[in-house]
Scaffold this active site. Structure first.
Site, PDB file in Angstrom:
ATOM      1  N   LYS A 145       0.668  -1.235  -0.021  1.00  0.00           N
ATOM      2  CA  LYS A 145       0.013   0.013  -0.113  1.00  0.00           C
ATOM      3  C   LYS A 145       0.896   1.111  -0.028  1.00  0.00           C
ATOM      4  CE  LYS A 145      -4.426   0.556   2.533  1.00  0.00           C
ATOM      5  NZ  LYS A 145      -4.859   0.668   3.998  1.00  0.00           N
TER       6      LYS A 145
HETATM    7  C1  E4P Z   1      -8.263   1.296   3.854  1.00  0.00           C
HETATM    8  O1  E4P Z   1      -7.399   0.575   3.095  1.00  0.00           O
HETATM    9  C2  E4P Z   1      -7.912   2.155   4.785  1.00  0.00           C
HETATM   10  O2  E4P Z   1      -6.731   1.970   5.352  1.00  0.00           O
HETATM   11  C3  E4P Z   1      -9.057   2.259   5.569  1.00  0.00           C
HETATM   12  O3  E4P Z   1     -10.356   2.102   5.317  1.00  0.00           O
HETATM   13  C4  E4P Z   1      -9.242   3.896   6.177  1.00  0.00           C
HETATM   14  O4  E4P Z   1     -10.366   3.917   6.985  1.00  0.00           O
HETATM   15  P1  E4P Z   1     -10.610   5.203   8.154  1.00  0.00           P
HETATM   16  O5  E4P Z   1     -11.267   6.367   7.371  1.00  0.00           O
HETATM   17  O6  E4P Z   1     -11.879   4.660   8.944  1.00  0.00           O
HETATM   18  O7  E4P Z   1      -9.478   5.248   8.846  1.00  0.00           O
END
Ligand code: E4P
Length: 225
Positions: free
Chosen positions: A84
């Site tokens: 990522k």
């Molecule tokens: C996904 O890859 C993200 O890490 C995640 O959905 C972020 O979500 P949040 O806005 O609830 O932290």
């Protein structure tokens, strides 16, 4: 639509895997910070052994050399690992290099269809619009999902929209209707998807009625000569 779990908690992941609904997992440093006594690498490998599907692990390096080194290292952890990378100029450059090496990238922190288009063009396999965080700013996060899906489809871009920052079950239905092939959901949202008060009331009634006729038929059997 495939469902991923947005967590680094192994018990939640095991529970979702047992239900037969888990196609992958996304993690990030914030989710990992909630876990204690385990390294990021060890947890990601543990997750990969439970899930038969892509598991995203996030880079935190901010310069190109560091990002490339970190991404290549993470990619070695397990064949199912997806690296990522947050979108910015360096992130796009790293994605362009790494995707040509066959490393699968989930480009994260996407807040506009322009960013999604750039991520897909640079070679990301997954592109993650953050629906809930966009909603928090007063805009409609689902618009970014809709526009990204439309652009990827129209120009036959192979990247997949991974609807992220999901806050409630309605987000998943809307992302599915918008054509997102994947949504990553927190465990609490998965539990909310399962639940319905009428299901609970229905189960309670069926159990009570079953006990009634079981008692009655037991009485009848006992009364027979
Ligand atoms: C996904 O890859 C993200 O890490 C995640 O959905 C972020 O979500 P949040 O806005 O609830 O932290």
């Amino acid at each position: 639509m495939r469902l991923f779990l947005d967590t680094a908690n192994i018990d939640e992941i095991r529970a979702a895997a047992r239900m037969g609904i888990l196609a992958g997992v996304t993690t990030n440093p914030t989710l990992m910070a909630k876990e204690s006594g385990v390294s990021y690498r060890d947890r990601v490998v543990e997750i990969c052994e439970v899930v038969r599907g892509p598991v995203s692990a996030e880079c935190t390096s901010r310069d190109l050399a560091g990002l490339l080194e970190e991404a290549r290292e993470i990619a070695k952890w397990h064949p199912d690992v997806v690296v990522k990378i947050p979108i910015d100029e360096t992130g796009l450059e790293a994605t362009s290099v790494l995707s040509k090496e066959g490393i699968s990238i989930n480009m994260t922190l996407i807040f506009s269809a322009n960013q999604a288009l750039l991520a897909a063009t640079a070679g990301a396999t997954y592109v993650s619009p953050f629906i809930g965080r966009i909603d928090d700013t007063g805009q409609d996060g689902m618009d970014v999902v809709r526009e990204s899906v439309e652009i990827f489809d129209r120009y036959h871009l192979p990247a997949q929209v991974l609807a992220a920052s999901i806050r409630h079950p309605r987000h998943i239905i809307e992302a599915a209707r918008a054509g997102a092939p994947i949504a990553t959901v927190p465990f609490s949202v998965l539990q909310a998807m399962i639940k319905h008060p009428l299901t609970d009331a229905g189960i309670e009634r069926f159990v009570a009625d079953a006990q009634k006729y079981q008692k009655e038929s037991a009485r009848e059997r006992a009364a027979r000569p």
